[in-house]
Design a protein around this motif. Structure first.
Motif, PDB file in Angstrom:
ATOM      1  N   PHE A   1       0.837  -1.191   0.000  1.00 49.92           N
ATOM      2  CA  PHE A   1       0.000   0.000   0.000  1.00 49.92           C
ATOM      3  C   PHE A   1       0.877   1.248   0.000  1.00 49.92           C
ATOM      4  O   PHE A   1       1.791   1.385   0.806  1.00 49.92           O
TER       5      PHE A   1
ATOM      6  N   LYS B   1      -7.137   4.596   9.642  1.00 55.23           N
ATOM      7  CA  LYS B   1      -8.222   3.943   8.901  1.00 55.23           C
ATOM      8  C   LYS B   1      -7.865   3.794   7.434  1.00 55.23           C
ATOM      9  O   LYS B   1      -8.110   2.747   6.817  1.00 55.23           O
TER      10      LYS B   1
ATOM     11  N   GLU C   1      -5.303   1.004   7.048  1.00 57.66           N
ATOM     12  CA  GLU C   1      -5.925  -0.311   7.204  1.00 57.66           C
ATOM     13  C   GLU C   1      -6.719  -0.695   5.950  1.00 57.66           C
ATOM     14  O   GLU C   1      -6.639  -1.839   5.474  1.00 57.66           O
ATOM     15  N   GLN C   2      -7.477   0.249   5.402  1.00 54.19           N
ATOM     16  CA  GLN C   2      -8.249  -0.021   4.188  1.00 54.19           C
ATOM     17  C   GLN C   2      -7.328  -0.357   3.021  1.00 54.19           C
ATOM     18  O   GLN C   2      -7.596  -1.280   2.240  1.00 54.19           O
TER      19      GLN C   2
ATOM     20  N   ARG D   1      -4.219  -1.554   3.110  1.00 54.67           N
ATOM     21  CA  ARG D   1      -3.561  -2.857   3.303  1.00 54.67           C
ATOM     22  C   ARG D   1      -4.540  -4.013   3.078  1.00 54.67           C
ATOM     23  O   ARG D   1      -4.170  -5.049   2.515  1.00 54.67           O
ATOM     24  N   ASN D   2      -5.779  -3.836   3.494  1.00 49.59           N
ATOM     25  CA  ASN D   2      -6.789  -4.866   3.257  1.00 49.59           C
ATOM     26  C   ASN D   2      -7.056  -5.042   1.763  1.00 49.59           C
ATOM     27  O   ASN D   2      -7.270  -6.168   1.284  1.00 49.59           O
ATOM     28  N   ALA D   3      -7.039  -3.926   1.030  1.00 47.90           N
ATOM     29  CA  ALA D   3      -7.235  -4.000  -0.421  1.00 47.90           C
ATOM     30  C   ALA D   3      -6.090  -4.764  -1.083  1.00 47.90           C
ATOM     31  O   ALA D   3      -6.302  -5.547  -2.016  1.00 47.90           O
TER      32      ALA D   3
ATOM     33  N   LYS E   1      -4.217  -7.106   0.380  1.00 47.22           N
ATOM     34  CA  LYS E   1      -4.396  -8.519   0.743  1.00 47.22           C
ATOM     35  C   LYS E   1      -5.443  -9.180  -0.149  1.00 47.22           C
ATOM     36  O   LYS E   1      -5.260 -10.308  -0.617  1.00 47.22           O
ATOM     37  N   THR E   2      -6.530  -8.465  -0.377  1.00 51.44           N
ATOM     38  CA  THR E   2      -7.592  -9.007  -1.224  1.00 51.44           C
ATOM     39  C   THR E   2      -7.088  -9.230  -2.640  1.00 51.44           C
ATOM     40  O   THR E   2      -7.364 -10.270  -3.262  1.00 51.44           O
ATOM     41  N   ARG E   3      -6.322  -8.273  -3.162  1.00 53.24           N
ATOM     42  CA  ARG E   3      -5.820  -8.394  -4.530  1.00 53.24           C
ATOM     43  C   ARG E   3      -4.830  -9.557  -4.655  1.00 53.24           C
ATOM     44  O   ARG E   3      -4.868 -10.302  -5.641  1.00 53.24           O
TER      45      ARG E   3
ATOM     46  N   SER F   1      -4.847 -12.253  -2.879  1.00 56.42           N
ATOM     47  CA  SER F   1      -5.663 -13.459  -2.817  1.00 56.42           C
ATOM     48  C   SER F   1      -6.324 -13.735  -4.168  1.00 56.42           C
ATOM     49  O   SER F   1      -6.409 -14.886  -4.619  1.00 56.42           O
TER      50      SER F   1
ATOM     51  N   MET G   1       3.411  -8.820   1.262  1.00 54.86           N
ATOM     52  CA  MET G   1       3.115  -7.393   1.208  1.00 54.86           C
ATOM     53  C   MET G   1       4.407  -6.613   1.381  1.00 54.86           C
ATOM     54  O   MET G   1       4.825  -6.305   2.498  1.00 54.86           O
TER      55      MET G   1
END
Length: 278
Positions: free
Chosen positions: A42, A56, A59-60, A62-64, A66-68, A70, A93
């Motif tokens: 990120f 926030k 976190e958003q 980094r979550n994006a 992780k999703t990508r 996956s 990451m």
């Protein structure tokens, strides 16, 4: 000599279909194991804020990522789990070039998609082949976006009497052994000798014959380094080459490596698959 382990590097911000298709074909041709690899990190925007809002946003982001990653794993496994004996996935990451260059120790060759806008490649989302070829210590097979199969009916080796070219032809031997026609070409430098270039390329042809690879030498009478990339493309078209093999050349500047014009052209603009080695 063969490619026992093929690594395929996926980008998180561009299509990977061609890259995966070529890698899958290579796995089948060489009865190899395959390692899929991807990394992303990120990158906070320039207008970055602070405090709770910043936490926030991070976190958003980094979550994006992780999703990508996956999603990329699912994309990789969907293509490779069709009868491939050994399939492995590696992801992290972090800045992609660092991760892929480090993990390259596990592979014989790395298949990677072409980055046409090399100067604008997002270093947090994908690996620039021009950077990876310098750092990996492994050959790269660079795949254009529109490639849908590995055309080995004719392979062109761009010869230059340098350590990089010698390393590239050694790294490409498994590929050359599968090719129907192999051509060794040299572009005569301004003031260079056509006869000397022909002698060098014929030496390479003879060397390959001792490795059970039939090849022929082609040194155009009128070639010039003033537009070597165009000359190489012209030769590739004349022999119907589906793959070009070349050494990666460049020069160093302060804390960076800058590829030469022909190498940069092959890495970013070629319409054919290119095996680059340094």
């Amino acid at each position: 000599m063969t490619y026992a382990t093929i690594m395929v590097s996926l980008a998180s911000d561009q299509p990977n279909e061609s890259c995966l298709a070529i890698a899958s074909e290579m796995v089948e041709r060489f009865d190899a194991r395959v390692v899929g690899i991807a990394a992303a990190e990120f990158s906070p925007p320039l207008y970055f804020t602070s405090g709770e809002q910043a936490d926030k946003l991070i976190e958003q982001g980094r979550n994006a990522v992780k999703t990508r990653l996956s999603e990329l794993e699912s994309e990789f496994r969907k293509v490779m789990n069709r009868g491939t004996k050994h399939v492995e996935w590696r992801a992290n990451m972090e800045v992609p070039i660092r991760f892929v260059a480090r993990e390259a120790r596990a592979a014989d060759i790395i298949v990677i998609g072409q980055s046409r806008d090399s100067a604008f490649t997002d270093p947090f989302a994908r690996v620039n082949p021009s950077d990876l070829v310098v750092q990996a210590g492994r050959p790269l097979l660079i795949v254009p976006e529109k490639a849908d199969w590995l055309d080995l009916r004719s392979v062109l080796v761009a010869w230059k009497d340098t350590p990089e070219a010698r390393r590239a032809i050694v790294d490409s031997r498994p590929l050359l052994r599968k090719a129907k026609d192999v051509t060794i070409t040299e572009i005569v430098e301004d003031g260079g000798s056509h006869e000397a270039a022909l002698k060098r390329t014929n030496d390479v042809v003879t060397w390959l014959s001792h490795h059970d690879i039939a090849a022929n030498a082609l040194v155009p009478e009128e070639s010039s380094t003033r537009d070597a990339a165009a000359s190489l493309d012209s030769i590739a078209s004349s022999v119907g080459a589906g793959v070009i093999v070349a050494g990666a050349y460049g020069h160093s500047r302060w804390r960076e490596w800058v590829l030469g014009g022909v190498t940069q052209h092959l890495a970013t603009e070629s319409t054919r698959c290119v095996l680059l080695s340094r």
